[in-house]
Design a protein around this motif. Structure first.
Motif, PDB file in Angstrom:
ATOM      1  N   TYR A 329       0.814  -1.221   0.000  1.00  0.00           N
ATOM      2  CA  TYR A 329       0.000   0.000   0.000  1.00  0.00           C
ATOM      3  C   TYR A 329       0.844   1.267   0.000  1.00  0.00           C
ATOM      4  CZ  TYR A 329      -3.696  -3.323   0.777  1.00  0.00           C
ATOM      5  OH  TYR A 329      -4.558  -4.384   0.640  1.00  0.00           O
ATOM      6  N   ILE A 330       2.118   1.151   0.366  1.00  0.00           N
ATOM      7  CA  ILE A 330       3.013   2.306   0.242  1.00  0.00           C
ATOM      8  C   ILE A 330       3.155   2.671  -1.231  1.00  0.00           C
ATOM      9  CG2 ILE A 330       5.419   3.063   0.493  1.00  0.00           C
ATOM     10  CD1 ILE A 330       5.488   1.550   3.143  1.00  0.00           C
ATOM     11  N   PHE A 331       3.246   1.648  -2.082  1.00  0.00           N
ATOM     12  CA  PHE A 331       3.390   1.900  -3.520  1.00  0.00           C
ATOM     13  C   PHE A 331       2.050   2.296  -4.148  1.00  0.00           C
ATOM     14  CE2 PHE A 331       6.722  -0.991  -2.133  1.00  0.00           C
ATOM     15  CZ  PHE A 331       7.848  -0.235  -2.480  1.00  0.00           C
ATOM     16  N   TRP A 369      -6.999   8.384   1.241  1.00  0.00           N
ATOM     17  CA  TRP A 369      -7.546   7.500   2.279  1.00  0.00           C
ATOM     18  C   TRP A 369      -6.501   6.444   2.629  1.00  0.00           C
ATOM     19  CZ3 TRP A 369      -8.210   2.355   3.004  1.00  0.00           C
ATOM     20  CH2 TRP A 369      -8.984   1.973   4.100  1.00  0.00           C
ATOM     21  N   PHE A 370      -5.845   5.896   1.610  1.00  0.00           N
ATOM     22  CA  PHE A 370      -4.764   4.920   1.851  1.00  0.00           C
ATOM     23  C   PHE A 370      -3.611   5.553   2.638  1.00  0.00           C
ATOM     24  CE2 PHE A 370      -6.466   2.138  -1.594  1.00  0.00           C
ATOM     25  CZ  PHE A 370      -6.497   0.960  -0.855  1.00  0.00           C
ATOM     26  N   ASP A 371      -3.383   6.831   2.411  1.00  0.00           N
ATOM     27  CA  ASP A 371      -2.348   7.540   3.156  1.00  0.00           C
ATOM     28  C   ASP A 371      -2.654   7.509   4.655  1.00  0.00           C
ATOM     29  OD1 ASP A 371      -0.013   8.985   3.425  1.00  0.00           O
ATOM     30  OD2 ASP A 371      -0.951  10.921   3.042  1.00  0.00           O
ATOM     31  N   PHE A 372      -3.909   7.799   5.021  1.00  0.00           N
ATOM     32  CA  PHE A 372      -4.306   7.762   6.430  1.00  0.00           C
ATOM     33  C   PHE A 372      -4.392   6.323   6.956  1.00  0.00           C
ATOM     34  CE2 PHE A 372      -5.191  12.133   5.586  1.00  0.00           C
ATOM     35  CZ  PHE A 372      -4.968  12.754   6.816  1.00  0.00           C
ATOM     36  N   PHE A 373      -4.773   5.400   6.103  1.00  0.00           N
ATOM     37  CA  PHE A 373      -4.752   3.972   6.428  1.00  0.00           C
ATOM     38  C   PHE A 373      -3.347   3.555   6.871  1.00  0.00           C
ATOM     39  CE2 PHE A 373      -3.510  -0.119   4.470  1.00  0.00           C
ATOM     40  CZ  PHE A 373      -4.387  -1.011   5.079  1.00  0.00           C
ATOM     41  N   LEU A 374      -2.339   4.018   6.129  1.00  0.00           N
ATOM     42  CA  LEU A 374      -0.949   3.681   6.464  1.00  0.00           C
ATOM     43  C   LEU A 374      -0.450   4.415   7.707  1.00  0.00           C
ATOM     44  CD1 LEU A 374       0.616   3.620   2.887  1.00  0.00           C
ATOM     45  CD2 LEU A 374       0.521   1.699   4.481  1.00  0.00           C
ATOM     46  N   MET A 375      -1.046   5.560   8.015  1.00  0.00           N
ATOM     47  CA  MET A 375      -0.654   6.290   9.224  1.00  0.00           C
ATOM     48  C   MET A 375      -1.240   5.651  10.476  1.00  0.00           C
ATOM     49  SD  MET A 375      -0.965  10.342   8.340  1.00  0.00           S
ATOM     50  CE  MET A 375      -1.388  10.750   6.666  1.00  0.00           C
ATOM     51  N   VAL A 376      -2.454   5.078  10.350  1.00  0.00           N
ATOM     52  CA  VAL A 376      -3.196   4.632  11.540  1.00  0.00           C
ATOM     53  C   VAL A 376      -3.066   3.138  11.800  1.00  0.00           C
ATOM     54  CG1 VAL A 376      -5.507   4.430  12.568  1.00  0.00           C
ATOM     55  CG2 VAL A 376      -4.838   6.545  11.404  1.00  0.00           C
ATOM     56  N   GLN A 377      -3.287   2.296  10.776  1.00  0.00           N
ATOM     57  CA  GLN A 377      -3.413   0.853  11.038  1.00  0.00           C
ATOM     58  C   GLN A 377      -2.160   0.181  11.615  1.00  0.00           C
ATOM     59  OE1 GLN A 377      -5.081  -2.204   8.765  1.00  0.00           O
ATOM     60  NE2 GLN A 377      -7.094  -1.274   8.543  1.00  0.00           N
ATOM     61  N   PRO A 378      -0.954   0.447  11.094  1.00  0.00           N
ATOM     62  CA  PRO A 378       0.208  -0.267  11.643  1.00  0.00           C
ATOM     63  C   PRO A 378       0.404  -0.047  13.138  1.00  0.00           C
ATOM     64  CG  PRO A 378       0.778   0.753   9.557  1.00  0.00           C
ATOM     65  CD  PRO A 378      -0.587   1.271   9.924  1.00  0.00           C
ATOM     66  N   GLY A 385      -3.849  -5.934  10.704  1.00  0.00           N
ATOM     67  CA  GLY A 385      -4.562  -5.004   9.836  1.00  0.00           C
ATOM     68  C   GLY A 385      -4.675  -5.527   8.425  1.00  0.00           C
ATOM     69  N   GLY A 386      -5.070  -4.647   7.534  1.00  0.00           N
ATOM     70  CA  GLY A 386      -5.198  -5.026   6.131  1.00  0.00           C
ATOM     71  C   GLY A 386      -6.310  -4.237   5.466  1.00  0.00           C
ATOM     72  N   PHE A 387      -6.474  -4.487   4.179  1.00  0.00           N
ATOM     73  CA  PHE A 387      -7.516  -3.807   3.411  1.00  0.00           C
ATOM     74  C   PHE A 387      -8.500  -4.858   2.939  1.00  0.00           C
ATOM     75  CE2 PHE A 387      -9.142  -1.996  -0.652  1.00  0.00           C
ATOM     76  CZ  PHE A 387      -9.782  -0.891  -0.109  1.00  0.00           C
ATOM     77  N   GLY A 388      -9.677  -4.881   3.561  1.00  0.00           N
ATOM     78  CA  GLY A 388     -10.672  -5.896   3.229  1.00  0.00           C
ATOM     79  C   GLY A 388     -12.070  -5.323   3.201  1.00  0.00           C
ATOM     80  N   LEU A 389     -13.045  -6.186   3.435  1.00  0.00           N
ATOM     81  CA  LEU A 389     -14.458  -5.787   3.368  1.00  0.00           C
ATOM     82  C   LEU A 389     -14.784  -4.669   4.351  1.00  0.00           C
ATOM     83  CD1 LEU A 389     -16.175  -9.303   3.145  1.00  0.00           C
ATOM     84  CD2 LEU A 389     -15.854  -7.675   1.278  1.00  0.00           C
ATOM     85  N   MET A 390     -14.222  -4.764   5.558  1.00  0.00           N
ATOM     86  CA  MET A 390     -14.516  -3.769   6.581  1.00  0.00           C
ATOM     87  C   MET A 390     -14.041  -2.385   6.153  1.00  0.00           C
ATOM     88  SD  MET A 390     -13.730  -3.985  10.683  1.00  0.00           S
ATOM     89  CE  MET A 390     -14.150  -5.702  10.900  1.00  0.00           C
TER      90      MET A 390
END
Length: 431
Positions: A329-331, A369-378, A385-390
């Protein structure tokens, strides 16, 4: 020569049943996917398991739900406040080109009261699952197993004047203050802007300009501190002096993309008659320019940490780049937020054709949104974590609700500030 008065400046947005239906379909699909993701998490059908060990404790599905709530809360709060920020910039800079789309910018701010409630409730419900620093044992120097000297040193920033590890009153007061300031200025600027429709002369414009200038100063302070509080404090040991700028840049590009999409949507529905391809071109230039600005901040932060190679700094990128869950997701982040807008919006024609802008701006909103996903989830979920249905479901729910609130806000008054002293200049704007 054509005159701006040839156009219907009393035009109001009609929030039709078909538009509402589209948003409700998006909301419904999002809700179904979100529920499916929750059920998958509960019954352990994937999404990296429902009860793996994470940071020394059993991982639960609701922790992932809370993380998603926090990602979307912070992200859409940012888009909302950027609408007010960009509106204020137009007045502070005495800009004329943007007069026809001022109300579009302002409409994003209608989400702020909802954002405040969601953010505050989420924090009180989920703070221990989101923020490591909320655990009281970290501050007990007698607890040799759990005591954390670094977090203890930062404890006053959260808990002052209370005892560390009790109730984070300083943090909560800041959260209320940020939303209080933002909502106050949004309402003030909105009321002054709508009042202008019944007034002539430049006095009201000067008044809005004064309030805008005050807001911009306060925004500069509050946006940075909110980034530290809401995002950087998740990784409590780590810090970056560029982080306030980084979050602002991400918010700003997403907010500009939302303004562009709503403007194009209204144009295609037959509204905003005086807005032409020159105004659309300017919006495209802003999106293009600030995508590069975001990339500059991203790369500067990464490069400084990379060549200094200090363990407590580099761990932030190491745990993301070396992770099977997050490294792809960084890429994705860089591709959607830099490569795509840079290559597609480089030419003059691309910034004047709405099909390019619709595709790029939609993908940029997803990308940030992916940028904030990478800031928060790890920092909250680790390898669970991950990117799924939720994630897809929650994003669709928030995006649909945000769109509904913003468009509903547009129905409250005229779409164009008809007595703005620079309306004629905006009409004859040419680049």
């Amino acid at each position: 020569m054509a005159h701006v008065s040839n156009y219907n400046l009393d035009q109001k947005f009609d929030f039709t049943t078909s538009i509402k239906k589209s948003l409700f379909i998006g909301l419904g699909i999002g809700a179904v996917l979100l529920i499916a993701g929750i059920l998958t998490g509960i019954f352990g059908g994937g999404d990296h398991g429902a009860a793996e060990e994470a940071g020394g404790h059993a991982f639960h599905w609701y922790e992932r739900l809370y993380a998603n709530l926090w990602i979307n809360n912070v992200y859409f709060t940012g888009i909302a406040i950027i609408g007010v920020f960009f509106f204020a910039i137009q007045y502070a800079a005495q800009a004329g080109w943007s007069t026809g789309i001022l109300r579009v910018m302002l409409s994003l701010g209608n989400w702020l009261p909802f954002a405040a409630i969601l953010m505050i409730v989420t924090f009180f419900v989920a703070n221990h699952d989101l923020f490591h620093w909320t655990h009281s044992y970290l501050y007990d120097s007698n607890d040799l197993e759990h005591y954390d000297k670094i977090i203890d040193g930062k404890g006053s920033f959260f808990y002052w004047p209370m005892e560390k590890g009790t109730f984070p009153i300083f943090y909560i007061v800041r959260m209320f203050a940020f939303f209080g300031i933002w909502i106050f200025f949004f309402n003030k600027l909105k009321n002054l802007s709508f009042a202008e429709d019944n007034l002539t002369g430049s006095h009201n414009w000067s008044n809005i300009r004064k309030w805008s200038a005050i807001f911009l100063i306060l925004f500069g302070i509050t946006s940075s501190i909110s980034a530290w509080d809401w995002v950087m404090s998740i990784d409590t040991h780590w810090f970056s002096t560029m982080f306030g700028w980084y979050v602002f840049a991400s918010w700003f590009v997403a907010g500009l993309s939302a303004i562009t999409l709503i403007t194009v949507f209204l144009k295609e529905k037959g509204y905003l008659e005086m807005v032409n391809e020159n105004h659309i071109h300017d919006l495209g230039k802003f999106v293009f320019a600030f995508s590069i600005f975001w990339t500059y901040i991203w790369f500067s932060q990464f490069l400084l940490i990379y060549y200094a190679n200090i363990p407590e700094e580099s761990v932030y990128f190491v745990e993301r780049l070396s992770s099977d869950v997050y490294s792809p997701y960084i890429f994705v982040n860089l591709a959607l937020n830099f490569v795509l807008p840079f290559l597609v919006l480089m030419t003059r024609d691309a910034k004047r054709h709405t099909i390019f802008l619709k595709v790029v701006c939609s993908l940029i909103i997803l990308g940030h949104w992916f940028d904030f996903f990478l800031m928060v989830q790890p920092g909250t979920l680790g390898h669970n974590g991950g990117f799924g249905l939720m994630e897809i479901g929650m994003l669709l729910v928030f995006a649909s609700l945000f769109g509904f609130v913003a468009l509903k806000g547009l129905t409250k008054g005229n779409l164009v500030a008809k007595n703005h002293p620079m309306l004629e200049e905006s009409y004859h704007h040419h680049i």
